[in-house]
Motif scaffolding. Structure first.
Motif, PDB file in Angstrom:
ATOM      1  N   TYR A 447       0.798  -1.214   0.000  1.00 42.22           N
ATOM      2  CA  TYR A 447       0.000   0.000   0.000  1.00 42.22           C
ATOM      3  C   TYR A 447       0.837   1.273   0.000  1.00 42.22           C
ATOM      4  O   TYR A 447       0.307   2.367  -0.240  1.00 42.22           O
ATOM      5  CB  TYR A 447      -1.046  -0.007   1.121  1.00 42.22           C
ATOM      6  N   LEU A 448       2.152   1.197   0.247  1.00 45.93           N
ATOM      7  CA  LEU A 448       3.019   2.365   0.041  1.00 45.93           C
ATOM      8  C   LEU A 448       3.556   2.433  -1.388  1.00 45.93           C
ATOM      9  O   LEU A 448       4.062   3.476  -1.816  1.00 45.93           O
ATOM     10  CB  LEU A 448       4.192   2.332   1.028  1.00 45.93           C
ATOM     11  N   ARG A 449       3.439   1.309  -2.129  1.00 48.63           N
ATOM     12  CA  ARG A 449       3.886   1.275  -3.530  1.00 48.63           C
ATOM     13  C   ARG A 449       3.014   0.274  -4.297  1.00 48.63           C
ATOM     14  O   ARG A 449       3.448  -0.821  -4.631  1.00 48.63           O
ATOM     15  CB  ARG A 449       5.357   0.873  -3.611  1.00 48.63           C
ATOM     16  N   PRO A 450       1.781   0.644  -4.552  1.00 47.58           N
ATOM     17  CA  PRO A 450       0.845  -0.318  -5.149  1.00 47.58           C
ATOM     18  C   PRO A 450       1.203  -0.742  -6.563  1.00 47.58           C
ATOM     19  O   PRO A 450       0.739  -1.785  -7.030  1.00 47.58           O
ATOM     20  CB  PRO A 450      -0.490   0.443  -5.120  1.00 47.58           C
ATOM     21  N   GLU A 451       2.045   0.030  -7.236  1.00 51.20           N
ATOM     22  CA  GLU A 451       2.371  -0.311  -8.628  1.00 51.20           C
ATOM     23  C   GLU A 451       3.520  -1.299  -8.747  1.00 51.20           C
ATOM     24  O   GLU A 451       3.911  -1.693  -9.874  1.00 51.20           O
ATOM     25  CB  GLU A 451       2.717   0.961  -9.408  1.00 51.20           C
ATOM     26  N   ALA A 452       4.130  -1.739  -7.635  1.00 50.56           N
ATOM     27  CA  ALA A 452       5.276  -2.646  -7.698  1.00 50.56           C
ATOM     28  C   ALA A 452       4.880  -3.960  -8.356  1.00 50.56           C
ATOM     29  O   ALA A 452       3.817  -4.527  -8.074  1.00 50.56           O
ATOM     30  CB  ALA A 452       5.818  -2.898  -6.295  1.00 50.56           C
ATOM     31  N   ASP A 453       5.748  -4.459  -9.235  1.00 55.36           N
ATOM     32  CA  ASP A 453       5.445  -5.719  -9.937  1.00 55.36           C
ATOM     33  C   ASP A 453       5.885  -6.910  -9.101  1.00 55.36           C
ATOM     34  O   ASP A 453       6.506  -6.763  -8.043  1.00 55.36           O
ATOM     35  CB  ASP A 453       6.099  -5.733 -11.319  1.00 55.36           C
ATOM     36  N   GLU A 454       5.557  -8.094  -9.607  1.00 55.35           N
ATOM     37  CA  GLU A 454       5.832  -9.319  -8.852  1.00 55.35           C
ATOM     38  C   GLU A 454       7.327  -9.517  -8.636  1.00 55.35           C
ATOM     39  O   GLU A 454       7.763  -9.978  -7.574  1.00 55.35           O
ATOM     40  CB  GLU A 454       5.246 -10.524  -9.588  1.00 55.35           C
ATOM     41  N   ALA A 455       8.141  -9.191  -9.614  1.00 50.06           N
ATOM     42  CA  ALA A 455       9.583  -9.377  -9.476  1.00 50.06           C
ATOM     43  C   ALA A 455      10.157  -8.480  -8.382  1.00 50.06           C
ATOM     44  O   ALA A 455      11.033  -8.899  -7.600  1.00 50.06           O
ATOM     45  CB  ALA A 455      10.271  -9.089 -10.816  1.00 50.06           C
ATOM     46  N   THR A 456       9.673  -7.245  -8.308  1.00 49.83           N
ATOM     47  CA  THR A 456      10.146  -6.327  -7.270  1.00 49.83           C
ATOM     48  C   THR A 456       9.763  -6.828  -5.882  1.00 49.83           C
ATOM     49  O   THR A 456      10.578  -6.796  -4.946  1.00 49.83           O
ATOM     50  CB  THR A 456       9.560  -4.920  -7.502  1.00 49.83           C
ATOM     51  N   VAL A 457       8.510  -7.314  -5.758  1.00 53.91           N
ATOM     52  CA  VAL A 457       8.060  -7.848  -4.465  1.00 53.91           C
ATOM     53  C   VAL A 457       8.868  -9.077  -4.092  1.00 53.91           C
ATOM     54  O   VAL A 457       9.300  -9.248  -2.937  1.00 53.91           O
ATOM     55  CB  VAL A 457       6.556  -8.166  -4.509  1.00 53.91           C
ATOM     56  N   ALA A 458       9.101  -9.946  -5.056  1.00 54.82           N
ATOM     57  CA  ALA A 458       9.857 -11.171  -4.780  1.00 54.82           C
ATOM     58  C   ALA A 458      11.286 -10.836  -4.341  1.00 54.82           C
ATOM     59  O   ALA A 458      11.840 -11.470  -3.431  1.00 54.82           O
ATOM     60  CB  ALA A 458       9.881 -12.064  -6.013  1.00 54.82           C
ATOM     61  N   ALA A 459      11.893  -9.830  -4.975  1.00 53.81           N
ATOM     62  CA  ALA A 459      13.254  -9.439  -4.602  1.00 53.81           C
ATOM     63  C   ALA A 459      13.281  -8.893  -3.173  1.00 53.81           C
ATOM     64  O   ALA A 459      14.223  -9.164  -2.404  1.00 53.81           O
ATOM     65  CB  ALA A 459      13.786  -8.396  -5.585  1.00 53.81           C
ATOM     66  N   ALA A 460      12.262  -8.118  -2.803  1.00 54.01           N
ATOM     67  CA  ALA A 460      12.200  -7.582  -1.435  1.00 54.01           C
ATOM     68  C   ALA A 460      12.032  -8.709  -0.421  1.00 54.01           C
ATOM     69  O   ALA A 460      12.691  -8.719   0.637  1.00 54.01           O
ATOM     70  CB  ALA A 460      11.054  -6.585  -1.322  1.00 54.01           C
ATOM     71  N   LEU A 461      11.159  -9.660  -0.715  1.00 48.95           N
ATOM     72  CA  LEU A 461      10.955 -10.786   0.195  1.00 48.95           C
ATOM     73  C   LEU A 461      12.227 -11.598   0.349  1.00 48.95           C
ATOM     74  O   LEU A 461      12.565 -12.061   1.449  1.00 48.95           O
ATOM     75  CB  LEU A 461       9.811 -11.668  -0.314  1.00 48.95           C
ATOM     76  N   GLU A 462      12.954 -11.774  -0.756  1.00 50.94           N
ATOM     77  CA  GLU A 462      14.211 -12.535  -0.692  1.00 50.94           C
ATOM     78  C   GLU A 462      15.270 -11.774   0.105  1.00 50.94           C
ATOM     79  O   GLU A 462      15.984 -12.357   0.927  1.00 50.94           O
ATOM     80  CB  GLU A 462      14.706 -12.795  -2.110  1.00 50.94           C
ATOM     81  N   GLN A 491       6.410  -7.169  12.520  1.00 51.32           N
ATOM     82  CA  GLN A 491       7.552  -6.303  12.206  1.00 51.32           C
ATOM     83  C   GLN A 491       8.170  -6.661  10.859  1.00 51.32           C
ATOM     84  O   GLN A 491       8.595  -5.773  10.109  1.00 51.32           O
ATOM     85  CB  GLN A 491       8.600  -6.403  13.315  1.00 51.32           C
ATOM     86  N   LEU A 492       8.208  -7.938  10.528  1.00 51.50           N
ATOM     87  CA  LEU A 492       8.797  -8.340   9.250  1.00 51.50           C
ATOM     88  C   LEU A 492       7.929  -7.871   8.087  1.00 51.50           C
ATOM     89  O   LEU A 492       8.453  -7.412   7.060  1.00 51.50           O
ATOM     90  CB  LEU A 492       8.972  -9.866   9.218  1.00 51.50           C
ATOM     91  N   ILE A 493       6.611  -7.947   8.229  1.00 52.95           N
ATOM     92  CA  ILE A 493       5.720  -7.437   7.180  1.00 52.95           C
ATOM     93  C   ILE A 493       5.919  -5.935   7.005  1.00 52.95           C
ATOM     94  O   ILE A 493       6.012  -5.423   5.878  1.00 52.95           O
ATOM     95  CB  ILE A 493       4.255  -7.770   7.532  1.00 52.95           C
ATOM     96  N   ALA A 494       6.006  -5.191   8.107  1.00 52.46           N
ATOM     97  CA  ALA A 494       6.224  -3.747   8.020  1.00 52.46           C
ATOM     98  C   ALA A 494       7.578  -3.431   7.398  1.00 52.46           C
ATOM     99  O   ALA A 494       7.717  -2.436   6.671  1.00 52.46           O
ATOM    100  CB  ALA A 494       6.114  -3.128   9.410  1.00 52.46           C
ATOM    101  N   ALA A 495       8.591  -4.266   7.663  1.00 45.16           N
ATOM    102  CA  ALA A 495       9.914  -4.020   7.086  1.00 45.16           C
ATOM    103  C   ALA A 495       9.888  -4.205   5.568  1.00 45.16           C
ATOM    104  O   ALA A 495      10.476  -3.402   4.816  1.00 45.16           O
ATOM    105  CB  ALA A 495      10.937  -4.952   7.725  1.00 45.16           C
ATOM    106  N   VAL A 496       9.213  -5.251   5.096  1.00 48.69           N
ATOM    107  CA  VAL A 496       9.109  -5.453   3.647  1.00 48.69           C
ATOM    108  C   VAL A 496       8.353  -4.290   3.008  1.00 48.69           C
ATOM    109  O   VAL A 496       8.718  -3.784   1.933  1.00 48.69           O
ATOM    110  CB  VAL A 496       8.415  -6.794   3.341  1.00 48.69           C
TER     111      VAL A 496
END
Length: 596
Positions: A447-462, A491-496
């Motif tokens: 919700y702070l970056r709703p346009e992020a694609d799946e690859a960006t999210v996956a990289a952050a999670l990794e 806290q981990l969800i907020a960090a991602v």
């Protein structure tokens, strides 16, 4: 033990009037001990053996009256005792608190966890045992003295026969006292060492687990427990000497009287006088001696050793302690720039100038004339004791609260003039209590970056090591129930979420305190590699070791510098790190004061 004697005598001398009242009521309390043997002898000789039953009862009625008077006096004794003991306890508590504060606040000082044991345990031990000692010593002097006077009135030879073994028992007890004091001192010291060891283990338990040092720490605490256990057993064995003293001084006079009774009667001593002598010994001398030996051998030793410990650990303030604080001389060396982080930008990520902030118009300033610059791409850790102002600084930088005076600029934008939307584009703040809303996991992350694609999210999670949490929750599309998550998972969800945010400045305000140390390190390293600037309000001191620079709240004079620089300049930082080695000489010049 000179200090113990001097302190005790000073406490008694300062309370002469309460002591006088205590002595006066003690005379009344000892009346039964003075009259019991004489009245019993008269009741037997002049009443029952003479066939005058009423006369015998009259003499015993006189004894009953004496007992009632003694009972009333006993109640007054305890009231007078409080007027002596409680002020002494307050004086000791004040001394312990003053000593702990002086040690914790002096230059180079450090908090002493044993001060808690001294205040909550040792001062109370001294209070209780001081009152007990006054009671038993006063009781022995008045009760034993009254019984011996009564024996002397009955028969001087009887008084001499009883006094000889009594003095022998007292001599044996007095000879054993030095050894008892030594063992009692060892027991008190073992208790303090156990307290320090346990406090260190509990304070550093997170780092102990992270470093795999459980076995070593458990063994260290176990050694302290065994040492205290051995000291307690030795004290228990010393009870045999007290039993010997009681046998000689308390029971040997009874044996002497019983064996000598036929001879004494033949010498003209009446049957009532022999019985009265037994009454004096069994109801006066013997209980008084028992109370004295048990009181001095138990509570008296604890009093002497514990008070000696307090006096040694908390000396009275010296002349230097009373001197007004002297301001440190100005640093003649030029301020070193922060570490090189690539091409120098034209603007700083954070520039705070002359910040002053307080919670309320009459409150002490949390920050006063505070100045700080954080360069683009820099990783700054903020450390210090709880309540020093770290989270307040985070709120001021983030623009959540306005300063009383001074200014904060984020990339040349004043935070007080920026709209919430503008601030959201400049910085993201992750507080200690992470916010997770009901909805899908993807909604919470994006919700702070709703346009992020799946690859960006996956990289952050990794990068942040959050894939195991995603799998446990059932994927990004899974519904999240905030109440079912642990504090660390929130806290981990907020960090991602913050990692994905477009803001160039990330402020982590103890945002990883519920993560284990290894996960905390992974999260902070990920943010340090992320393009932008990172400010970490540190929960663990290990965060400071990963930063380019460290800001330490060191009393009223916050300092900023590298880890090695602060080890030399900041006693607070050395205490937080637990590192006392002298740093290399070339690290002594680059520490910067935050005074504007």
């Amino acid at each position: 033990m000179t200090g113990v004697r001097r302190t005790t005598w000073a406490a008694l001398r300062a309370r002469r009037r309460p002591l006088g009242r205590l002595a006066a009521w003690s005379v009344g309390e000892s009346l039964p001990a003075l009259l019991s043997g004489l009245l019993v002898a008269r009741a037997v000789d002049q009443g029952f053996l003479a066939g005058r039953f009423t006369t015998g009862l009259a003499w015993l009625a006189g004894l009953a009256v004496a007992v009632l008077i003694g009972a009333v006096a006993t109640g007054r004794v305890y009231r007078s005792l409080g007027a002596v003991v409680e002020p002494f306890r307050d004086e000791l508590a004040t001394r312990v608190v003053d000593g702990a504060l002086r040690e914790a606040t002096r230059a180079g000082g450090r908090p002493d966890s044993a001060a808690v044991a001294r205040l909550t345990q040792q001062v109370e031990v001294v209070r209780d045992t001081f009152g007990g000692l006054l009671l038993v010593v006063r009781g022995f002097l008045f009760t034993a003295g009254a019984a011996l006077l009564g024996l002397l009135a009955l028969s001087p030879p009887l008084a001499a026969a009883v006094a000889a073994p009594l003095l022998l028992g007292l001599a044996v007890f007095a000879a054993a006292l030095p050894a008892m004091v030594t063992h009692q001192r060892a027991q008190v010291a073992a208790g303090e060492e156990l307290g320090r060891s346990a406090a260190a283990a509990l304070t550093g338990h997170r780092d102990v687990l992270a470093c795999g040092g459980q076995g070593r720490v458990i063994a260290a605490v176990d050694r302290r427990i065994v040492a205290q256990s051995n000291a307690e057993r030795t004290l228990a064995r010393m009870a045999a000497l007290r039993s010997l003293s009681l046998g000689l001084g308390g029971w040997l006079p009874v044996v002497v009287l019983l064996l000598a009774a036929p001879w004494l009667v033949r010498q003209g001593l009446s049957t009532g006088a022999v019985l009265g002598a037994l009454v004096y010994v069994t109801t006066g001398l013997q209980p008084a001696l028992h109370a004295l030996v048990q009181g001095v051998g138990g509570g008296g030793l604890r009093y002497a050793v514990t008070l000696d410990r307090i006096l040694r650990s908390c000396p009275p303030p010296g002349p230097h302690d009373e001197a007004p604080p002297v301001a440190p001389p100005p640093d003649p060396h030029p301020v070193a720039p922060p570490p090189a982080l690539g091409p120098a930008p034209r603007t700083a990520a954070v520039r705070a100038r002359g910040l002053t902030f307080r919670y309320g118009p009459h409150a002490r300033p949390v920050l006063a004339d505070f100045t700080l610059t954080v360069a683009h791409g820099e990783h700054l850790a903020v450390v210090g004791p709880s309540g020093a102002g770290k989270s307040t600084l985070a709120a001021l930088i983030a623009g959540l609260v306005p300063p009383e005076s001074g200014s904060v600029h984020l990339a040349d934008t004043p935070v007080t003039a920026a709209t919430p939307q503008a601030l959201a584009r400049l910085r993201v703040l992750v507080p200690q209590e992470a916010y997770v809303r009901t909805g899908t996991l993807a909604d919470n992350l994006l919700y702070l970056r709703p346009e992020a694609d799946e690859a960006t999210v996956a990289a952050a999670l990794e990068a942040l090591g959050a894939w195991p949490l995603v799998d446990r929750l059932g994927g990004l599309a899974a519904e999240v129930e905030p109440g079912a998550l642990s504090a660390g998972e929130r806290q981990l969800i907020a960090a991602v979420r913050a990692y994905l945010a477009p803001a160039p400045l990330v402020i982590l305000d103890e945002a990883t305190c519920h993560l284990d140390p290894s996960m905390e390190a992974r999260v902070e390293r990920a943010f340090a590699r992320r393009p932008g600037t990172l400010v970490v309000i540190a929960h663990r001191i290990s965060s400071a070791l990963r930063a380019h620079r460290v800001l330490v709240f060191d009393g009223d004079r916050p300092l900023v510098g590298s880890h090695q620089e602060l080890l030399h300049h900041s006693p607070t930082y050395r205490e937080l790190v637990g590192h006392w080695q002298e740093p290399a000489p070339d690290t002594r010049r680059a520490v910067t004061s935050t005074r504007g």
